[in-house]
Design an enzyme around this catalytic site. Structure first.
Site, PDB file in Angstrom:
ATOM      1  CG  ASP A   1       8.180   3.341  -4.573  1.00 24.13           C
ATOM      2  OD1 ASP A   1       8.034   3.675  -3.375  1.00 24.13           O
ATOM      3  OD2 ASP A   1       7.350   3.624  -5.457  1.00 24.13           O
TER       4      ASP A   1
ATOM      5  CD  GLU B   1      -1.511   6.112  -4.155  1.00 23.88           C
ATOM      6  OE1 GLU B   1      -0.406   5.648  -3.789  1.00 23.88           O
ATOM      7  OE2 GLU B   1      -1.954   5.997  -5.317  1.00 23.88           O
TER       8      GLU B   1
ATOM      9  CD  GLU C   1       2.876   0.166  -2.410  1.00 17.99           C
ATOM     10  OE1 GLU C   1       1.975  -0.715  -2.377  1.00 17.99           O
ATOM     11  OE2 GLU C   1       3.185   0.781  -3.443  1.00 17.99           O
TER      12      GLU C   1
HETATM   13  O1  KIV Z   1       5.175   4.901  -7.227  1.00 18.23           O
HETATM   14  C1  KIV Z   1       4.752   6.050  -7.043  1.00 18.23           C
HETATM   15  O2  KIV Z   1       4.806   6.910  -7.920  1.00 18.23           O
HETATM   16  C2  KIV Z   1       4.179   6.372  -5.751  1.00 18.23           C
HETATM   17  C3  KIV Z   1       3.375   7.638  -5.663  1.00 18.23           C
HETATM   18  C4  KIV Z   1       2.056   7.426  -6.290  1.00 18.23           C
HETATM   19  C5  KIV Z   1       3.254   8.118  -4.266  1.00 18.23           C
HETATM   20  O3  KIV Z   1       4.298   5.632  -4.829  1.00 18.23           O
END
Ligand code: KIV
Length: 275
Positions: free
Chosen positions: A94, A192, A125
């Site tokens: 991420d 999600e 995102e």
């Molecule tokens: O940060 C995370 O774990 C996520 C998942 C919920 C898809 O983005």
């Protein structure tokens, strides 16, 4: 043999090409979050194809009440640990809150996640508003996973953790956002907390593989937060999640049960799904 034509247990690295073949063959993709080397090894041995180093670590590892305090340094630290513990899975990491607010900032952040953190792909995102960032990253060789529906980094704008895309206008916008992300170069998409019928429609309309969490059984793959799956997340477990450790004798057995359930279509069931 798997449906992708490879012998089971084959240890060739999982790439975006592997995932695209799995989508075409109708073979479900198993994804889980991972935050350290030991769990990464357990997940990979159980057959998880995609390890997501999610900024959910801010909540389940660091104890914050949202993902917003997580920074690029945190993500690099955890991604590098996961990289040391895995050999085969595709590692998606991420980009944390505000680390991709401009295309140039996104490039700097993604560069750190890939060089120092060993990421194979970065996740961000948002929809149309991220198209320029996605385009810039992919033209520079950074594979990008989009994330639509419930966006934890926008929790204060959304006003809470709730299902997205139920109203016709919101559903239309989600469909368009998904298409725009794919056009901008995204190679994977997380959906999600959206109604199952909408997730099915989006998964079928796109060429890229769609990984659902709280998005029903008809996505190309499933992801859960690992700590929900083993029943140790702080707070209440979300309805779309399942404690796979209850009834199993070890974490490895719980993860294997999850992988089997995803592959067979047994998870998520109606009780984990929104309409
Ligand atoms: O940060 C995370 O774990 C996520 C998942 C919920 C898809 O983005």
């Amino acid at each position: 043999m798997s449906e992708t034509g490879k012998p089971k247990g084959h240890d060739a690295p999982i790439t975006l090409t592997t995932l695209a073949r799995m989508k075409q063959a109708g073979e479900r993709i198993a994804c889980l979050t991972a935050y350290d080397a030991a769990f990464a090894g357990v997940l990979e041995a159980a057959g998880v194809e995609v390890l997501l180093v999610g900024d959910s670590l801010g909540m389940v590892v660091q104890g914050h009440d949202s993902t917003l305090p997580v920074g690029v340094d945190d993500m690099v630290y955890h991604a590098a640990a996961v990289a040391r513990g895995s050999r085969r899975a595709l590692r998606v990491v991420d980009l944390p809150f505000l680390s991709y607010a401009t295309p140039e900032r996104a490039l700097t952040s993604a560069g750190r996640l890939m060089r120092a953190g060993g990421a194979h792909m970065v996740k961000l995102e948002g929809g149309r508003e991220q198209a320029e960032v996605v385009h810039r990253l992919t033209e520079c060789g950074v594979p990008v996973c989009g994330h639509l529906g419930l966006l934890p980094q926008s929790i204060h704008r959304l006003g809470g953790y709730r299902v997205q895309g139920r109203e016709p206008e919101a559903a239309r916008r989600l469909r368009e956002d998904a298409r725009l992300l794919e056009e901008a170069g995204a190679g994977l998409l997380v959906l999600e907390c959206v109604p199952a019928a909408l997730a099915r429609e989006i998964s079928r309309a796109l060429t890229l593989p769609v990984i659902g969490i709280g998005a029903g059984p008809d996505c190309d793959g499933q992801v859960l937060v690992l700590y929900d799956l083993i029943g140790i997340s702080p707070g209440r477990r979300p309805r779309f999640s399942k404690d796979f450790l209850s009834g199993e004798s070890s974490v490895a057995a719980a993860v294997s049960a999850y992988v089997r359930a995803v592959k067979s279509g047994g998870f998520p069931g109606p009780e984990h799904t929104y309409t």
